[in-house]
Design a protein around this motif. Structure first.
Motif, short mmCIF file in Angstrom:
data_model
loop_
_atom_site.label_atom_id
_atom_site.label_comp_id
_atom_site.label_asym_id
_atom_site.label_seq_id
_atom_site.Cartn_x
_atom_site.Cartn_y
_atom_site.Cartn_z
N CYS A 139 45.26 -19.15 -57.41
CA CYS A 139 44.18 -19.28 -58.38
C CYS A 139 43.80 -17.90 -58.91
N HIS A 183 41.04 -16.99 -59.96
CA HIS A 183 39.66 -16.61 -59.67
C HIS A 183 39.66 -15.68 -58.45
N LEU A 184 39.76 -16.22 -57.26
CA LEU A 184 39.73 -15.38 -56.07
C LEU A 184 40.93 -15.61 -55.15
N GLY A 185 41.97 -16.22 -55.68
CA GLY A 185 43.23 -16.26 -54.94
C GLY A 185 43.47 -17.45 -54.03
N CYS A 186 42.63 -18.49 -54.09
CA CYS A 186 42.93 -19.70 -53.30
C CYS A 186 44.19 -20.36 -53.87
N CYS A 239 41.58 -26.32 -58.10
CA CYS A 239 41.31 -25.38 -57.00
C CYS A 239 40.04 -25.82 -56.27
N CYS A 293 38.36 -24.40 -53.97
CA CYS A 293 37.44 -23.36 -53.51
C CYS A 293 36.17 -23.29 -54.36
N HIS A 294 36.35 -23.20 -55.70
CA HIS A 294 35.18 -23.12 -56.57
C HIS A 294 35.33 -24.00 -57.81
N GLY A 295 36.29 -24.92 -57.76
CA GLY A 295 36.39 -25.94 -58.81
C GLY A 295 37.15 -25.56 -60.08
N SER A 296 37.99 -24.54 -60.03
CA SER A 296 38.76 -24.22 -61.25
C SER A 296 39.83 -25.29 -61.49
N PRO A 328 35.37 -21.07 -63.01
CA PRO A 328 35.32 -19.63 -62.68
C PRO A 328 36.61 -18.84 -62.96
S1 FES Z 1 39.50 -19.24 -55.92
FE1 FES Z 1 40.02 -20.91 -57.18
S2 FES Z 1 38.14 -21.44 -58.07
FE2 FES Z 1 37.65 -19.72 -56.88
#
Ligand code: FES
Length: 197
Positions: free
Chosen positions: A123, A125-128, A151, A153-156, A169
């Motif tokens: 991802c 955003h932060l790599g999930c 994703c 983790c934060h819904g991307s 995000p």
């Molecule tokens: S790491 Fe994927 S939405 Fe934050």
């Protein structure tokens, strides 16, 4: 007498020490040589990897690892490719202007051959690692979900070309690594030139 014994013992000890040293050198050299085999070293440095995609079914995804990161290869069906146009109005960067991919993948399919998507499963955003959610619709994502990646983790959300949706995000599309087709059923990930294979 004791001199004779001592000298004899000294010679014996010297010989034993030399032998131990030689054996030790052989054992010490073995792991060293193994760790410097070209393949292991090349892999550690992120050399291109060859992947057999000949058995990848339409609609299925293959996961491999390159440079310690997941690489996904999705064999898209005609229906999945059709869904791309449906998603376009809701995308943040539909033309992949602010996203990372080789020049050949700067298109709607983000691919060399539209049938095959090759992206990093990371991802932006932060790599999930997003989840494949290919079915459309899918109420676990949204009622009008056109298929893609989600994703947790934060819904991307990303479409079936790894293009990010607006209002999430993640700031950009999933990264497309360099790759090339070596034949119909084999691709090289990590280089877009078959010369380096
Ligand atoms: S790491 Fe994927 S939405 Fe934050």
């Amino acid at each position: 007498m004791s001199d004779v014994v001592d000298q004899g013992r000294r010679r014996l000890l010297t010989a034993a020490t030399a032998l131990t040293g030689a054996v030790g050198a052989v054992f010490a050299a073995a792991p060293f040589l193994a760790s410097w085999k070209p393949n292991a070293r090349a892999k550690a440095l992120g050399a291109p990897i060859e992947i057999d995609i000949s058995k990848l079914e339409p609609g299925a995804m293959l996961k491999v690892e390159w440079r310690g990161k997941p690489v996904w290869i999705v064999r898209r069906t005609p229906e999945m490719l059709h869904q791309l146009a449906r998603a376009t109005p809701f995308l943040l960067d539909p033309g992949s202007e602010a996203s990372v991919q080789p020049a050949f993948a700067k298109n709607d399919a983000r691919a060399l051959k539209p049938e095959f998507l090759v992206v990093l499963g990371v991802c932006t955003h932060l790599g999930c690692s997003p989840l494949p959610k290919f079915e459309a619709p899918d109420v676990t994502v949204s009622a009008d979900w056109p298929g893609g990646f989600y994703c947790p983790c934060h819904g991307s959300k990303f479409d079936l070309s790894g293009r990010v949706f607006k209002g999430v995000p993640a700031p950009s599309n999933l990264t497309v690594p360099p790759y090339a087709f070596l034949s119909e059923g084999r691709i090289l990930v990590g280089s877009d030139s078959t010369q380096s294979a």
